[in-house]
Every structure is written in structure tokens, then in C-alpha cells.
Design a protein around this motif. Sequence first.
Motif, short mmCIF file in Angstrom:
data_model
loop_
_atom_site.label_atom_id
_atom_site.label_comp_id
_atom_site.label_asym_id
_atom_site.label_seq_id
_atom_site.Cartn_x
_atom_site.Cartn_y
_atom_site.Cartn_z
N LEU A 289 -2.10 4.23 7.84
CA LEU A 289 -4.16 4.47 8.15
C LEU A 289 -4.67 3.26 8.30
CD1 LEU A 289 -4.77 8.22 7.33
CD2 LEU A 289 -4.14 7.30 9.51
N LYS A 290 -4.38 2.47 6.98
CA LYS A 290 -5.36 1.15 7.07
C LYS A 290 -4.70 0.17 7.45
CE LYS A 290 -7.01 2.09 2.15
NZ LYS A 290 -7.03 1.35 1.18
N ASN B 46 -2.59 18.57 7.85
CA ASN B 46 -3.04 17.66 7.52
C ASN B 46 -2.60 16.77 8.97
OD1 ASN B 46 -4.56 17.14 5.26
ND2 ASN B 46 -2.65 17.04 3.92
N LEU C 127 0.81 -1.64 -0.18
CA LEU C 127 0.00 -0.11 0.24
C LEU C 127 0.85 1.20 -0.41
CD1 LEU C 127 -2.99 -0.94 2.73
CD2 LEU C 127 -2.73 -0.79 0.11
N GLU D 138 1.35 7.50 4.88
CA GLU D 138 0.29 8.02 5.51
C GLU D 138 -0.64 7.46 5.42
OE1 GLU D 138 -0.75 11.44 8.44
OE2 GLU D 138 -0.52 11.32 6.43
N ALA D 139 -1.27 6.71 4.71
CA ALA D 139 -2.36 6.15 3.64
C ALA D 139 -2.58 4.77 4.38
CB ALA D 139 -2.39 6.56 2.91
N ALA D 140 -1.05 4.17 4.57
CA ALA D 140 -0.86 2.55 4.19
C ALA D 140 -1.37 2.19 6.23
CB ALA D 140 0.55 2.30 3.79
N GLY E 40 -0.18 7.97 10.93
CA GLY E 40 -0.68 6.72 11.09
C GLY E 40 -1.69 6.81 12.56
N GLU F 240 -0.04 3.79 -2.23
CA GLU F 240 -1.24 5.01 -1.38
C GLU F 240 -0.75 5.39 -0.56
OE1 GLU F 240 -4.80 2.72 0.08
OE2 GLU F 240 -5.41 1.73 -1.23
#
Length: 345
Positions: free
Chosen positions: A75-76, A263, A64, A71-73, A226, A68
Motif C-alpha cells: 500500500l505504501k 478488509n 517494510l 499488504e501495508a508494504a 496493495g 509492517e
Amino acid sequence: MELSALKKQLQKQLGDGLVLVVGSGLSCAEGVPGMGPLGRHLVTHIPASLSADDNNLWQEIYPLIETEGLEAALLKHAPTPSLEAAIVQSTGDFIASAETGIISEVFCNAKTLRLTRLIPHLLKPDTGISIVTTNYDRLVELACEEAGLGVDTMFSGHFAARLDPQDSYWGFCRSVKLVGKNVRYKFAPKANVYKPHGSLDWYHREGNPVRYAGSLPLPRLIITPGLNKFRSGYESPFDKHREKANDAIDKARYFLILGYGFNDDHLETHLTPRIKSGVKTVILTYWLSPKARELAIGHKNVIAAEFHQEGGILGTRFIIDGAENFYPDVDYWDLDGFVKGVLSA
């Protein structure tokens, strides 16, 4: 708006009570790798010595990162404490390596940091210039000292500095004078640098934070992006720096925001409401994030600038009074261009 009028308006927005908010964009402009290169580094450098469970989790995270972003990885898939420790160590080593090269250039007089050029143009209150930064590197601290300011990080000591805000504060006192019945203190010119995400020179030692400028075989105290970021922000020394940063933001009369994308949960509970309340704000960045653009368009107290190219001509796109304006052949979005074109003119 004519360029000359724009310069005057920008100058008026940097008055007494200014707080600087410095994001990763300013460090990237100096040569520190951003989130993309960091994510690619982690993909190839997380150690193979992970536990079986951590390795399985990492196998879900790292694809990810490539598709992506880091940070997106994270967060998931929130990392476990042990996996987070490995990510922190690899992140710190990667950024520290880049930082070393930049500092060497500065010490060899081959480079002057953008913030060093800005500081002579700012008012120097007796309480110090407040700088809030989400960056781990020490370029803000270095830039301040190169410009002749002391730096109050709330740590006291040189080789094994302890977190002691009071001792650090009084360390800048230079004289005491009794005037009538009042005591007057004179402090050395300084910057108060608040780092709610931690710093490369913060380490965890026997349950306590310690600051040391070099590398140590101890866990670094930095908060990675994250799901764990908000939790970690309430532990020492992050909590002290977050509290002081938010206090400075709450008292600010002006904001100069450099390379920050709006952010961060730790700062947004205070920063965005203050801007929306009418505090005069200047935002300089290579690219305005959606949140930054929304703030600028919706609030006339905000002037925002970003890099823009139009018809092959490079320049700066400003948002002023909620409307976009393109100024060709000026680089005011970059702090160097801002200092030279607006403050030195």
C-alpha cells in the motif's frame, strides 16, 4: 445465554438464501500459508533478474514487509506492472505448493476439508449454493466436489476452459420438461463459486483468461494485496466474478462468514451495508478483526465467534446481541467444531 439456546439460535441463522463468504482464515486452518509466511517467502524469492528500477523499488518494499506486513508494504509503494508480475508469480507458486500437499492428503483419504463436512448440513437450492471467496487456492472447489456438488466457476471446458458464464450455467442442466405452458429445468446440485481476487488455475493467454488445473509458463490471474488491487478487479475475469459475487450478496437472506477479516474493497461496498441492513449473519474465525468486532457489537443480527483462552481454559468467545460471552471447552469458532457441536448435535 445457555449453550443449548445458543445452538438453536445459530441453527436458525443458516436458512434458505444463505451465502457463504470464505476468507484466508479457512484456508490457513487447512494448511495454506497466511500473509505472514507469504511475505517472508517473497522477501527471499523475488528473482534477482528484476530491472534496475524494479530492483530499487523492491529495495524499498521488502524491508517494510518484515516490519509492517505484506499488504501495508504494498500500500505504501505500489509495484510497477513488471514487479507486480514477479510478485504474482512467486505468490502463486508458493500457495500452489502448499495446496498440492493438502489435495494429496484429501485424495489419499488422510484429510477431510472442513467445508466438505459443512455442506451436507446446508440447504441445496436449485440455483446452487453461493460461495464468495477471496482465496486463490482451489480448496473451496475441492471441498464442494468431495461433498457431491458440482462447481460452477463460469469457465467452460476441462483442459483449456474459457470464460463463458452461460455455457457453464447450462452445463449443469440435466432435464427439461414441459408442464402445461411452462418449461421446467432440472439442474444438478452445485455450488456457484465466485473468486473476485482470481484463482491459481486462471492464466492469461493471448489476451484472454483460460482455466487449467496444472502449472503453465503463463502469467497467473490473481490480484495481490496493495494499491493495484482495486484497478485489477475491473479486468476480465475478475469483473465477472466480482459482479456475480456482489449480486449474490445483494440477494442474500443469511450470511455465514468464515475466516474473513472485512478488509477487502471489492466486497465491502456490498457486504457490510447488507449486514448493517439487518441480514442475519454468523461470523466464525480464529481472531475477529477490528471491523468484524465493530459489526458484531453494533448489530444484533450478527453473531460472531472467535478463539479465546481464559484462565488457562480454551474456548470460544461469542458476541451475541452486542455483548461478549465466553463458552469454555467448546471450539465453535472453528468450522469443524461448529459442524460437530452445533449442526450435528
